[in-house]
Each structure stands twice: as C-alpha cells, then as structure tokens.
Design a protein around this motif. Structure first.
Motif, PDB file in Angstrom:
ATOM      1  N   SER A 142       0.828  -1.200   0.000  1.00 14.07           N
ATOM      2  CA  SER A 142       0.000   0.000   0.000  1.00 14.07           C
ATOM      3  C   SER A 142       0.867   1.257   0.000  1.00 14.07           C
ATOM      4  N   VAL A 143       0.202   2.354  -0.306  1.00 15.92           N
ATOM      5  CA  VAL A 143       0.826   3.662  -0.352  1.00 15.92           C
ATOM      6  C   VAL A 143      -0.056   4.596   0.464  1.00 15.92           C
ATOM      7  N   GLU A 144       0.536   5.371   1.348  1.00 13.23           N
ATOM      8  CA  GLU A 144      -0.254   6.309   2.147  1.00 13.23           C
ATOM      9  C   GLU A 144      -0.501   7.590   1.370  1.00 13.23           C
ATOM     10  N   GLN A 145      -1.742   8.052   1.416  1.00 12.61           N
ATOM     11  CA  GLN A 145      -2.154   9.259   0.710  1.00 12.61           C
ATOM     12  C   GLN A 145      -2.985  10.137   1.636  1.00 12.61           C
ATOM     13  N   ILE A 146      -3.010  11.426   1.345  1.00 11.34           N
ATOM     14  CA  ILE A 146      -3.848  12.344   2.126  1.00 11.34           C
ATOM     15  C   ILE A 146      -4.892  13.058   1.264  1.00 11.34           C
ATOM     16  N   HIS A 147      -4.879  12.795  -0.037  1.00 10.56           N
ATOM     17  CA  HIS A 147      -5.806  13.466  -0.942  1.00 10.56           C
ATOM     18  C   HIS A 147      -6.940  12.523  -1.349  1.00 10.56           C
ATOM     19  N   ILE A 148      -8.148  13.021  -1.268  1.00 11.08           N
ATOM     20  CA  ILE A 148      -9.312  12.227  -1.643  1.00 11.08           C
ATOM     21  C   ILE A 148      -9.227  11.817  -3.107  1.00 11.08           C
ATOM     22  N   THR A 149      -8.687  12.683  -3.931  1.00  8.58           N
ATOM     23  CA  THR A 149      -8.573  12.358  -5.354  1.00  8.58           C
ATOM     24  C   THR A 149      -7.709  11.118  -5.582  1.00  8.58           C
ATOM     25  N   SER A 150      -6.807  10.820  -4.673  1.00 15.29           N
ATOM     26  CA  SER A 150      -5.962   9.626  -4.795  1.00 15.29           C
ATOM     27  C   SER A 150      -6.782   8.346  -4.783  1.00 15.29           C
ATOM     28  N   ILE A 151      -7.885   8.351  -4.062  1.00 18.85           N
ATOM     29  CA  ILE A 151      -8.762   7.179  -4.011  1.00 18.85           C
ATOM     30  C   ILE A 151      -9.319   6.894  -5.407  1.00 18.85           C
ATOM     31  N   PHE A 152      -9.750   7.940  -6.071  1.00 16.45           N
ATOM     32  CA  PHE A 152     -10.322   7.790  -7.410  1.00 16.45           C
ATOM     33  C   PHE A 152      -9.265   7.410  -8.435  1.00 16.45           C
ATOM     34  N   LEU A 153      -8.097   8.000  -8.321  1.00 19.32           N
ATOM     35  CA  LEU A 153      -7.011   7.671  -9.239  1.00 19.32           C
ATOM     36  C   LEU A 153      -6.564   6.222  -9.042  1.00 19.32           C
ATOM     37  N   THR A 154      -6.517   5.765  -7.809  1.00 19.90           N
ATOM     38  CA  THR A 154      -6.158   4.377  -7.520  1.00 19.90           C
ATOM     39  C   THR A 154      -7.183   3.417  -8.114  1.00 19.90           C
ATOM     40  N   TYR A 155      -8.455   3.724  -7.934  1.00 16.42           N
ATOM     41  CA  TYR A 155      -9.510   2.869  -8.504  1.00 16.42           C
ATOM     42  C   TYR A 155      -9.398   2.841 -10.028  1.00 16.42           C
ATOM     43  N   GLN A 156      -9.210   4.007 -10.625  1.00 16.06           N
ATOM     44  CA  GLN A 156      -9.084   4.087 -12.080  1.00 16.06           C
ATOM     45  C   GLN A 156      -7.926   3.212 -12.569  1.00 16.06           C
ATOM     46  N   ARG A 157      -6.784   3.318 -11.909  1.00 17.41           N
ATOM     47  CA  ARG A 157      -5.614   2.535 -12.318  1.00 17.41           C
ATOM     48  C   ARG A 157      -5.822   1.044 -12.095  1.00 17.41           C
ATOM     49  N   LEU A 158      -6.539   0.689 -11.032  1.00 13.36           N
ATOM     50  CA  LEU A 158      -6.823  -0.716 -10.758  1.00 13.36           C
ATOM     51  C   LEU A 158      -7.706  -1.316 -11.856  1.00 13.36           C
ATOM     52  N   VAL A 159      -8.766  -0.598 -12.219  1.00 11.35           N
ATOM     53  CA  VAL A 159      -9.677  -1.096 -13.249  1.00 11.35           C
ATOM     54  C   VAL A 159      -8.998  -1.109 -14.615  1.00 11.35           C
ATOM     55  N   GLN A 160      -8.286  -0.040 -14.908  1.00 11.63           N
ATOM     56  CA  GLN A 160      -7.636   0.097 -16.214  1.00 11.63           C
ATOM     57  C   GLN A 160      -6.438  -0.838 -16.361  1.00 11.63           C
ATOM     58  N   GLY A 161      -5.814  -1.197 -15.258  1.00 11.96           N
ATOM     59  CA  GLY A 161      -4.629  -2.041 -15.306  1.00 11.96           C
ATOM     60  C   GLY A 161      -4.912  -3.478 -14.926  1.00 11.96           C
ATOM     61  N   LYS A 162      -4.767  -3.780 -13.646  1.00  8.13           N
ATOM     62  CA  LYS A 162      -4.849  -5.164 -13.172  1.00  8.13           C
ATOM     63  C   LYS A 162      -6.153  -5.859 -13.571  1.00  8.13           C
ATOM     64  N   LEU A 163      -7.279  -5.196 -13.349  1.00 11.70           N
ATOM     65  CA  LEU A 163      -8.563  -5.845 -13.617  1.00 11.70           C
ATOM     66  C   LEU A 163      -8.753  -6.094 -15.114  1.00 11.70           C
ATOM     67  N   ARG A 164      -8.436  -5.110 -15.935  1.00  9.32           N
ATOM     68  CA  ARG A 164      -8.591  -5.281 -17.389  1.00  9.32           C
ATOM     69  C   ARG A 164      -7.672  -6.385 -17.910  1.00  9.32           C
ATOM     70  N   PHE A 165      -6.411  -6.395 -17.471  1.00 12.81           N
ATOM     71  CA  PHE A 165      -5.488  -7.430 -17.924  1.00 12.81           C
ATOM     72  C   PHE A 165      -5.865  -8.803 -17.373  1.00 12.81           C
ATOM     73  N   PHE A 166      -6.403  -8.838 -16.154  1.00 16.49           N
ATOM     74  CA  PHE A 166      -6.878 -10.095 -15.584  1.00 16.49           C
ATOM     75  C   PHE A 166      -8.038 -10.644 -16.410  1.00 16.49           C
ATOM     76  N   PHE A 167      -8.998  -9.790 -16.738  1.00 16.80           N
ATOM     77  CA  PHE A 167     -10.126 -10.227 -17.563  1.00 16.80           C
ATOM     78  C   PHE A 167      -9.656 -10.678 -18.935  1.00 16.80           C
ATOM     79  N   HIS A 168      -8.685  -9.981 -19.490  1.00 17.00           N
ATOM     80  CA  HIS A 168      -8.135 -10.380 -20.787  1.00 17.00           C
ATOM     81  C   HIS A 168      -7.525 -11.780 -20.693  1.00 17.00           C
ATOM     82  N   SER A 169      -6.813 -12.040 -19.607  1.00 16.97           N
ATOM     83  CA  SER A 169      -6.202 -13.354 -19.390  1.00 16.97           C
ATOM     84  C   SER A 169      -7.273 -14.435 -19.231  1.00 16.97           C
ATOM     85  N   LEU A 170      -8.331 -14.132 -18.483  1.00 14.91           N
ATOM     86  CA  LEU A 170      -9.421 -15.088 -18.291  1.00 14.91           C
ATOM     87  C   LEU A 170     -10.182 -15.353 -19.582  1.00 14.91           C
ATOM     88  N   ALA A 171     -10.246 -14.343 -20.448  1.00 14.44           N
ATOM     89  CA  ALA A 171     -11.002 -14.470 -21.700  1.00 14.44           C
ATOM     90  C   ALA A 171     -10.468 -15.608 -22.559  1.00 14.44           C
TER      91      ALA A 171
END
Length: 176
Positions: A142-171
C-alpha cells in the motif's frame, strides 16, 4: 448518470446469476471499457472540485502499479488474490472516508466508486475457483495518501490495469 446506473444495475443482476456472470463480464470487453470510462469520469469530476478537503489522516491505498511482464507470468489465481486484496482495501477506504467528502462535491462519485469496487470484490470472491475460497490474509502493498482524489485515481488505475489485464487473461479460457 442514467446510462451508468443502468450498466451498474445490469452488472449487479448478472452477479446474482452465479458463475456465468464473470464469463459475460470477461467476454464482453465493452463492459470493462465502460467501467474504465466511469472510473476516469469519476476521477475527473472529483479532481475539478475546488471545495475538496484533504483526508483527516494519511490513508493506506493499494499499490496498483503493474509490471506487465511479471503480471503475465503469474497464475490467474495469484492475480485474482492480489486484485481481491486491492479491492478490499479500496472498498474499506471508500467506506471510511464517506463522511469527509462534501455532499456537493464528490460524495456521489465516492458512492459510485464504492458500489462498483464492492461489486467487483463480491464477484471475484464468489466465482468458483479451483484453489478454493479467498482468504483475507493480504500482504500489505500500500501507499499512504492524504488526498481524496488519490482514491479515485487508484480505482481508475486498478480497473484500467490489473482488472482489465486479468479479464483479458481469463477471456482466453472462458470466451471460446
């Protein structure tokens, strides 16, 4: 937005149908692309908010950086477990900071992020895997953050990166 709400409702209805729901989500790349767009839109909307305060204390967010070569070499179960840990941490953070986000600026997006991340979490927890149920024993990447926008950026990167590539692998296995 009504189209986003419709897609979320459709996603949640698919969740209740059981294991086939993951196959639908994985095999129709338009769905993950819609979630990526939603994540980008949420992050953009919140980052434009002038009245957004800093978090009251540093908050641990999942480290969602991705080395694509290492990611591809891992088993799908290993990827799933890491994504589950990331989602569980993100869902917990989103729930924990809800009172810190102003109603007029970001509260709706935080609720949407929470719902989508929690839906992905439940889907990946309940899908039938050979390795058995998910254990909540997560290593702390994990990474410590103090900005609320970091939560949204983290979610965006998770969906756009790990989750998308995971789904591609499962496909490769689920979409024949």
């Amino acid at each position: 937005s009504p189209p986003g709400l419709l897609l979320l409702t459709s996603f949640l209805l698919h969740l209740e149908e059981g294991p086939a729901s993951l196959a639908r989500l994985v095999c129709d790349s338009r769905l993950i692309n819609k979630y990526i767009k939603d994540a980008k839109d949420m992050e953009k909307t919140v980052s434009q908010c002038q009245a957004l305060p800093a978090l009251r204390w540093p908050t641990a967010l999942p480290s969602v950086t991705l080395n694509i070569q290492q990611w591809r070499s891992r088993s799908n179960e290993s990827k799933r477990r890491e994504i589950l840990c990331d989602l569980a941490l993100l869902v917990g953070v989103a729930a924990g900071v809800q009172g810190q986000v102003p109603q007029e600026c970001g509260a709706e997006q935080l609720g949407q992020l929470y719902q989508q991340a929690n839906s992905f979490l439940r889907l990946l927890q309940t899908f039938q895997w050979e390795a058995g149920p998910w254990e909540t024993d997560c290593p702390t990447h994990s990474v410590e953050q103090i900005h609320i926008t970091s939560i949204f950026l983290t979610y965006q990167r998770l969906v756009q990166g790990k989750l998308r590539f995971f789904f591609h692998s499962l496909a490769k296995d689920l979409c024949q």
